[in-house]
Design a protein around this motif. Sequence first.
Motif, mmCIF file in Angstrom:
data_model
loop_
_atom_site.group_PDB
_atom_site.id
_atom_site.type_symbol
_atom_site.label_atom_id
_atom_site.label_comp_id
_atom_site.label_asym_id
_atom_site.label_seq_id
_atom_site.Cartn_x
_atom_site.Cartn_y
_atom_site.Cartn_z
ATOM 1 N N VAL A 98 -1.876 4.245 -8.112
ATOM 2 C CA VAL A 98 -0.533 3.458 -8.793
ATOM 3 C C VAL A 98 0.463 4.689 -8.488
ATOM 4 C CG1 VAL A 98 0.175 2.558 -10.819
ATOM 5 C CG2 VAL A 98 -2.389 2.539 -10.379
ATOM 6 N N GLY A 99 1.248 4.272 -7.441
ATOM 7 C CA GLY A 99 2.577 5.386 -7.233
ATOM 8 C C GLY A 99 3.535 4.732 -8.027
ATOM 9 N N PRO A 100 4.833 5.384 -7.731
ATOM 10 C CA PRO A 100 6.200 5.080 -8.539
ATOM 11 C C PRO A 100 6.553 3.815 -7.760
ATOM 12 C CG PRO A 100 6.061 7.294 -7.757
ATOM 13 C CD PRO A 100 4.781 6.876 -7.037
ATOM 14 N N GLY A 101 6.217 3.395 -6.788
ATOM 15 C CA GLY A 101 6.846 2.050 -6.465
ATOM 16 C C GLY A 101 5.642 1.056 -5.763
ATOM 17 N N GLY A 102 4.578 1.278 -6.466
ATOM 18 C CA GLY A 102 3.491 0.468 -5.815
ATOM 19 C C GLY A 102 2.113 0.862 -5.954
ATOM 20 N N ASN A 103 1.151 0.117 -5.510
ATOM 21 C CA ASN A 103 -0.211 0.704 -5.414
ATOM 22 C C ASN A 103 -0.552 0.843 -3.928
ATOM 23 O OD1 ASN A 103 -0.298 -0.057 -8.208
ATOM 24 N ND2 ASN A 103 -2.179 -1.069 -8.016
ATOM 25 N N TRP A 104 -1.323 2.181 -3.579
ATOM 26 C CA TRP A 104 -1.627 2.493 -2.315
ATOM 27 C C TRP A 104 -2.955 2.973 -2.346
ATOM 28 C CZ3 TRP A 104 2.361 2.226 1.365
ATOM 29 C CH2 TRP A 104 3.553 1.912 1.110
ATOM 30 N N GLU A 105 -3.728 2.471 -1.436
ATOM 31 C CA GLU A 105 -5.118 2.660 -1.067
ATOM 32 C C GLU A 105 -5.344 3.928 -0.138
ATOM 33 O OE1 GLU A 105 -7.895 -1.320 -1.568
ATOM 34 O OE2 GLU A 105 -7.366 -0.893 0.565
ATOM 35 N N VAL B 275 -8.079 11.888 9.302
ATOM 36 C CA VAL B 275 -6.862 11.459 8.854
ATOM 37 C C VAL B 275 -6.982 10.705 7.568
ATOM 38 C CG1 VAL B 275 -4.839 10.058 9.371
ATOM 39 C CG2 VAL B 275 -5.869 11.214 11.044
ATOM 40 N N THR B 276 -6.069 11.058 6.261
ATOM 41 C CA THR B 276 -6.273 10.360 5.483
ATOM 42 C C THR B 276 -5.072 9.212 5.698
ATOM 43 O OG1 THR B 276 -6.765 12.081 3.997
ATOM 44 C CG2 THR B 276 -5.799 10.393 2.783
ATOM 45 N N ARG B 277 -5.508 7.891 5.483
ATOM 46 C CA ARG B 277 -4.517 6.900 5.965
ATOM 47 C C ARG B 277 -4.264 6.033 4.498
ATOM 48 N NH1 ARG B 277 -6.856 3.495 10.855
ATOM 49 N NH2 ARG B 277 -8.679 3.082 9.441
ATOM 50 N N VAL B 278 -2.901 5.758 4.299
ATOM 51 C CA VAL B 278 -2.252 4.881 3.131
ATOM 52 C C VAL B 278 -1.856 3.687 3.382
ATOM 53 C CG1 VAL B 278 -0.659 5.454 1.213
ATOM 54 C CG2 VAL B 278 -1.839 7.187 2.178
ATOM 55 N N SER B 279 -2.384 2.599 2.597
ATOM 56 C CA SER B 279 -1.807 1.441 2.791
ATOM 57 C C SER B 279 -2.004 0.622 1.587
ATOM 58 C CB SER B 279 -2.495 0.730 3.750
ATOM 59 O OG SER B 279 -2.380 -0.684 4.165
ATOM 60 N N PRO B 280 -1.359 -0.432 1.325
ATOM 61 C CA PRO B 280 -1.392 -1.269 -0.099
ATOM 62 C C PRO B 280 -2.781 -1.849 0.213
ATOM 63 C CG PRO B 280 0.698 -1.601 0.723
ATOM 64 C CD PRO B 280 -0.204 -0.899 1.904
ATOM 65 N N LEU C 212 0.679 -5.557 8.693
ATOM 66 C CA LEU C 212 0.961 -4.283 8.942
ATOM 67 C C LEU C 212 0.456 -3.716 10.273
ATOM 68 C CD1 LEU C 212 0.089 -2.796 5.381
ATOM 69 C CD2 LEU C 212 2.286 -3.641 6.084
ATOM 70 N N THR C 213 1.096 -2.624 10.858
ATOM 71 C CA THR C 213 0.536 -2.038 11.937
ATOM 72 C C THR C 213 -0.585 -1.167 11.307
ATOM 73 O OG1 THR C 213 2.559 -1.995 13.052
ATOM 74 C CG2 THR C 213 0.788 -0.979 14.155
ATOM 75 N N ILE C 214 -1.998 -1.412 11.911
ATOM 76 C CA ILE C 214 -3.018 -0.488 11.406
ATOM 77 C C ILE C 214 -3.836 -0.226 12.633
ATOM 78 C CG2 ILE C 214 -2.915 -1.450 9.291
ATOM 79 C CD1 ILE C 214 -5.449 -3.210 9.961
#
Length: 487
Positions: free
Chosen positions: A102-109, A174-179, A261-263
């Motif tokens: 739970v980040g300052p501007g939204g949730n990120w997996e 690589v640690t990837r981050v996405s909603p 998203l581009t993934i």
Amino acid sequence: MLASVKQLQVVNSFAQLPPVFYTPLQPQVLSNPRLLHANVEVARLLGLSETALSSQDFLDVVSGVKPLPDGKTLAAVYSGHQFGVWAGQLGDGRAHLLGEVVGPGGNWELQLKGSGRTPYSRMGDGRAVLRSSVREYLASEAMAGLGIPTSRALALVVSDDPVYRETVETAAIVTRVSPSFVRFGSFEHWSSSPDNLRLLVDYVIDHFFPECRIEGGNPDDDILRFLRSVVRKTAQLVAHWQTVGFCHGVMNTDNMSILGLTIDYGPYGFMDAFQVNHICNHSDTQGRYAWNAQPSVANWNLYRLASSLLGLGLDAEALKGELAHFEADFLQTYQSNLCNKLGLRQWQPGDESLVDDWWGLLHGQRADFTLSFRELAVAPQQPAAFVAGFDDKSAAQAWLDRYTQRLDQEARPVSERIDQMNSVNPVYVLRNHLAQGAIEAAEKGDASEIDTLLKLLRDPYVEQAGYEAYAAKPPEHACQLEVSCSS
């Protein structure tokens, strides 16, 4: 206040789905994992302090040695069409979802890529090589700098463990981050299991498309609104790709984000010498995912997604009605982008011909995609310099005359037009030879080239003194660089 790793607020919404959607398991740890690079900008999205990035706790998480505190580590199952052929069950064959911050501007997996075998690895070794890991790390940040929807990259971990591809390479994570990492193939997997498909649809709508839910309304209409939104986001995404000269390389349905998203950056490429049928993936022998084919493939993939929704009893014609919006959605973004890139206030009848002939000029001359758009800003004021860049100078002059006449119709102040064009036509893109330079430095444990590229790619529209080589045409040897599915 920015936090340490242990202070992060973590939830696990995907893990709350039934166990058939994933397999809980821990990563396979690399030997002597080392942090090559951490992304301060992405850390801020998560609420992580810069100090936390140099901690042992951070390295332990992004190398897979320890789980994310309060996270539930898992590998997700999905299916998909690969190169147009149904491939059946796939899944996270070399990736582990750590949890949702739970980040300052939204949730990120947070997801580790290259973290070892899973039940979905098939014949794979579960590893990622340093070469492809650097490319993904840089590409996702390059796309973010261009304002194109994308997953992000938090950390790059290296090891001396051997990985066998065309040659022996070393392993990386690589640690990837996405909603979310849910993809079209996630829905395809459950197309014959209505109960599980309904759970997945409800999860995705409730968490990522709540505007599609109307209380007391028909649930089928909610799903149709959801599909409409996915069509729009996907069409807009591919229009953005087209207008920066980006080729994804492997637009399989399991590589298509449900969020638009581009993934899954594999054999991608930003074009140097423009060819409308450019193929960036050496493994794509039939050119299925060539630059000019990307819109039609995205549309085809959306039909596969919609077909999976038939399992919920939705009306086929109603689904087709939502899919029918793709072309208009694509053209709206495509034309808007090109108006900005060409310095036009708005799209007018006849502009299709002007743009088609522009592509034809670039194609026939194998002109540099990025530089041609950038130089176009001053071409009407410096026609001789513009024309000199083409072998067929008469063709270039003829097109420039038409373009100048088109600009004259709007009587727009020159400085205003140039500013607009320079704000959307990048100086810097992640060319293959630039990525290769970062890879070669990384192989020696040197992350300085990654730092340099991130500096330029995060603000790609502003020329920076001393970095002229990064904006120049690629050297001759760059055309020999190839990327394939093993990337």
